[in-house]
Design an enzyme around this catalytic site. Structure first.
Site, PDB file in Angstrom:
ATOM      1  N   CYS A   8       0.795  -1.193   0.015  1.00 40.98           N
ATOM      2  CA  CYS A   8       0.098  -0.035  -0.024  1.00 40.98           C
ATOM      3  C   CYS A   8       0.787   1.260   0.124  1.00 40.98           C
ATOM      4  CB  CYS A   8      -0.821  -0.056   1.272  1.00 40.98           C
ATOM      5  SG  CYS A   8      -0.197   0.074   2.868  1.00 40.98           S
ATOM      6  N   ASN A  22       2.368   1.599   4.239  1.00 40.81           N
ATOM      7  CA  ASN A  22       2.828  -0.167   4.851  1.00 40.81           C
ATOM      8  C   ASN A  22       2.287   0.182   6.409  1.00 40.81           C
ATOM      9  OD1 ASN A  22       5.501  -1.939   5.539  1.00 40.81           O
ATOM     10  ND2 ASN A  22       3.492  -2.670   5.035  1.00 40.81           N
ATOM     11  N   CYS A  27      -1.375   0.746   7.431  1.00 41.08           N
ATOM     12  CA  CYS A  27      -2.617   0.483   7.796  1.00 41.08           C
ATOM     13  C   CYS A  27      -3.213  -0.840   6.771  1.00 41.08           C
ATOM     14  CB  CYS A  27      -3.618   1.559   7.171  1.00 41.08           C
ATOM     15  SG  CYS A  27      -3.367   3.171   8.207  1.00 41.08           S
ATOM     16  N   ARG A  28      -3.038  -0.751   5.498  1.00 39.42           N
ATOM     17  CA  ARG A  28      -3.879  -1.898   4.843  1.00 39.42           C
ATOM     18  C   ARG A  28      -2.859  -2.970   4.579  1.00 39.42           C
ATOM     19  NH1 ARG A  28      -5.203   2.083  -0.157  1.00 39.42           N
ATOM     20  NH2 ARG A  28      -3.193   2.989   0.635  1.00 39.42           N
ATOM     21  N   SER A  29      -1.608  -2.618   4.072  1.00 40.41           N
ATOM     22  CA  SER A  29      -0.932  -4.021   3.748  1.00 40.41           C
ATOM     23  C   SER A  29      -0.526  -4.719   5.011  1.00 40.41           C
ATOM     24  CB  SER A  29       0.190  -3.668   2.805  1.00 40.41           C
ATOM     25  OG  SER A  29       1.031  -2.629   3.549  1.00 40.41           O
ATOM     26  N   ASP A  74      -8.277   3.798   1.453  1.00 37.75           N
ATOM     27  CA  ASP A  74      -7.265   3.997   2.523  1.00 37.75           C
ATOM     28  C   ASP A  74      -7.981   4.735   3.753  1.00 37.75           C
ATOM     29  OD1 ASP A  74      -5.372   5.194   4.061  1.00 37.75           O
ATOM     30  OD2 ASP A  74      -4.486   6.344   2.125  1.00 37.75           O
TER      31      ASP A  74
HETATM   32  P1  4NP Z   1      -1.644   2.750   4.172  1.00 39.81           P
HETATM   33  O1  4NP Z   1      -2.535   3.976   4.644  1.00 39.81           O
HETATM   34  O2  4NP Z   1      -1.109   3.251   2.760  1.00 39.81           O
HETATM   35  O3  4NP Z   1      -2.952   1.654   4.195  1.00 39.81           O
HETATM   36  O4  4NP Z   1      -0.471   2.323   4.996  1.00 39.81           O
HETATM   37  C1  4NP Z   1      -1.557   5.390   4.718  1.00 39.81           C
HETATM   38  C2  4NP Z   1      -0.777   5.396   5.938  1.00 39.81           C
HETATM   39  C3  4NP Z   1      -0.396   6.806   6.144  1.00 39.81           C
HETATM   40  C4  4NP Z   1      -0.505   7.654   4.918  1.00 39.81           C
HETATM   41  C5  4NP Z   1      -1.472   7.609   3.946  1.00 39.81           C
HETATM   42  C6  4NP Z   1      -2.010   6.229   3.854  1.00 39.81           C
HETATM   43  N1  4NP Z   1       0.057   8.894   5.341  1.00 39.81           N
HETATM   44  O5  4NP Z   1      -0.389   9.913   4.545  1.00 39.81           O
HETATM   45  O6  4NP Z   1       1.104   9.304   6.187  1.00 39.81           O
END
Ligand code: 4NP
Length: 145
Positions: free
Chosen positions: A3, A6, A8-10, A119
């Site tokens: 994602c 790295n 939240c989702r992955s 997201d």
């Molecule tokens: P992820 O979510 O891609 O599912 O890990 C996010 C985590 C952090 C951010 C964006 C999406 N960020 O903007 O810091």
């Protein structure tokens, strides 16, 4: 499993796939990474840790890392959570063979629709994200094993 951050989702996809691999004795190696390096070295987001725990999965040992060009050589399948991740990964590929390894996770649940795992970092909805990933991972195993 890839994602943006790295965190939240992955990490959820990584933990869920690891559980299925262990339950089924598949012997696959799984890892996760982010296309950005924004959270390198961090544990998963507390909200992902919590929803995983509620479903009996401990992801607290995971640490965010950045997706590497060499991952396209080292892994047989690279699973993107959304279309931006997919594009960013494909931009690092150096052959058609590598590009063909890259898939969008929800195409296992909704073939050909290129749907994104939303997201949840700003908007929440971690329970929904867990359910989407869990369904798709089960289908991935049916298709790829
Ligand atoms: P992820 O979510 O891609 O599912 O890990 C996010 C985590 C952090 C951010 C964006 C999406 N960020 O903007 O810091």
């Amino acid at each position: 499993m890839v994602c943006l951050g790295n965190i939240c989702r992955s990490p959820l996809a990584h933990g869920i796939l690891q559980r299925e691999i262990d339950d089924k004795g598949l012997g696959w190696e799984v890892d996760s990474a982010g296309t950005s390096g924004w959270h390198v070295g961090e544990q998963p987001d507390a909200r992902s840790i919590e929803v995983a725990m509620q479903n009996g999965i401990n992801i607290t040992c995971q640490k965010s890392r950045k997706f590497l060009k060499s991952d396209l050589e080292d892994f047989d399948l690279i699973i993107a959570m959304d279309a931006q991740n997919y594009q960013d990964i494909c931009a690092l590929s150096s052959s058609e063979v590598e590009k063909k390894k890259v898939k969008m996770l929800l195409n296992y649940s909704y073939p050909g629709e290129n749907r994104a795992v939303p997201d949840p970092y700003y908007s929440g909805g971690f329970d929904y994200v867990y359910d989407l990933i869990n369904d798709a991972v089960k289908k991935l195993i049916e298709v790829e094993s």
